[in-house]
Scaffold this active site. Structure first.
Site, mmCIF file in Angstrom:
data_model
loop_
_atom_site.group_PDB
_atom_site.id
_atom_site.type_symbol
_atom_site.label_atom_id
_atom_site.label_comp_id
_atom_site.label_asym_id
_atom_site.label_seq_id
_atom_site.Cartn_x
_atom_site.Cartn_y
_atom_site.Cartn_z
ATOM 1 N N ASP A 50 0.867 -1.172 0.000
ATOM 2 C CA ASP A 50 0.000 0.000 0.000
ATOM 3 C C ASP A 50 0.912 1.233 0.000
ATOM 4 O O ASP A 50 2.121 1.119 0.237
ATOM 5 C CB ASP A 50 -0.870 -0.067 1.276
ATOM 6 N N PHE A 51 0.369 2.414 -0.276
ATOM 7 C CA PHE A 51 1.208 3.623 -0.281
ATOM 8 C C PHE A 51 1.054 4.439 1.017
ATOM 9 O O PHE A 51 1.952 4.469 1.848
ATOM 10 C CB PHE A 51 0.903 4.485 -1.513
ATOM 11 N N ASP A 52 -0.136 5.073 1.198
ATOM 12 C CA ASP A 52 -0.311 6.012 2.312
ATOM 13 C C ASP A 52 -0.231 5.303 3.664
ATOM 14 O O ASP A 52 -0.956 4.339 3.903
ATOM 15 C CB ASP A 52 -1.668 6.718 2.199
ATOM 16 N N ASP A 60 -1.886 -0.561 6.000
ATOM 17 C CA ASP A 60 -2.151 0.048 7.316
ATOM 18 C C ASP A 60 -3.621 0.338 7.563
ATOM 19 O O ASP A 60 -3.961 0.905 8.586
ATOM 20 C CB ASP A 60 -1.371 1.359 7.442
HETATM 21 MG MG MG Z 1 -2.781 3.192 3.608
#
Ligand code: MG
Length: 251
Positions: free
Chosen positions: A15-17, A191
């Site tokens: 995932d990124f953020d 996350d």
């Molecule tokens: Mg995220």
């Protein structure tokens, strides 16, 4: 046998953020963690590497800005072919309903100070990180529109998303790419709530047999309990994940 022994058959999905970037007050403020910028190109030389985000594919590609990485956006509903965004064909019948939802949100948004609309074409996200008092109204708006227009509303971290009711998520993407890339193992790190889908995708492949999945929850003060409960490993923030990924480097 493990990741380092068979890198070509070992996928890394991220995932990124909040996973390889620190959480920013607004979506526009996120940047790739500098240590991730250093190790991701080195990992991508050996491992199939996919960044799997809720953002638009081109948005996350420009934020990461590294070649040889497969970029998938809008939780699997959009990807890049060259520089061109491609929508999953299953999404197309719902674009008119999304157009109506977008128009109605724009009409009422001035009455919801601090709430931002992130228009991702295949989905619409209302962010209320800067306006916690508008949370209830934003969620009610999204749920009402979804019900009326045949769409689906889904909670994220300090956000709510309106999306087509199609069975496409981070898990279905991992399953599709793992098969296409002939992976024997994969790691997925995330996350947020939508990352639970990715963990589910790994579990599905493991039940089929001959596949090893590693579900990594990247912890912060806002980690949803649902995510931590189903993870194989937990790490502290992007720093902790980058430490883990550093152990996979081959040169
Ligand atoms: Mg995220």
């Amino acid at each position: 046998m493990g990741f380092r022994d068979q890198p070509r058959h070992s996928g890394i999905f991220l995932d990124f953020d909040g996973t390889i970037s620190d959480i920013a007050p607004t979506p526009g403020g996120a940047v790739l963690h500098p240590r991730a910028a250093e190790i991701l190109p080195r990992l991508a030389r050996h491992y199939p590497l996919c960044i799997l985000s809720g953002r638009r594919a081109a948005d996350v590609a420009s934020l990461v800005g590294l070649p040889r990485i497969h970029y998938v956006g809008v939780h699997g509903m959009e990807w890049l072919e060259g520089d061109e965004p491609r929508l999953d064909p299953e999404v197309l019948p719902y674009l008119p309903a999304l157009d109506r939802a977008r128009a109605e949100i724009r009409e009422v948004l001035p009455g919801l100070p601090g709430v931002n609309l992130e228009d991702k074409v295949a989905s619409l996200t209302l962010h209320f990180r800067e306006a916690p008092r508008s949370e209830e109204q934003a969620v009610r708006l999204a749920e009402g529109l979804a019900l009326r227009l045949g769409l689906r509303a889904r909670r994220g971290r300090r956000s709510v998303e309106i999306r087509p009711p199609v069975e496409i998520d981070k898990g279905t993407v991992i399953i599709r790419l793992a098969r296409g890339w002939k992976l024997r193992r994969a790691l997925f790190a995330g996350d947020d709530l939508t990352d639970v889908d990715g963990f589910r995708g790994l579990r599905y492949l493991m039940r089929e047999g001959g596949f090893e999945g590693v579900a990594v929850a990247v912890l912060s003060g806002e980690t949803p309990v649902e995510l931590e409960a189903v993870a194989d490993l937990t790490v502290q923030g992007p720093e902790g994940l980058i430490d883990l990924l550093t152990g996979l480097l081959l040169d």
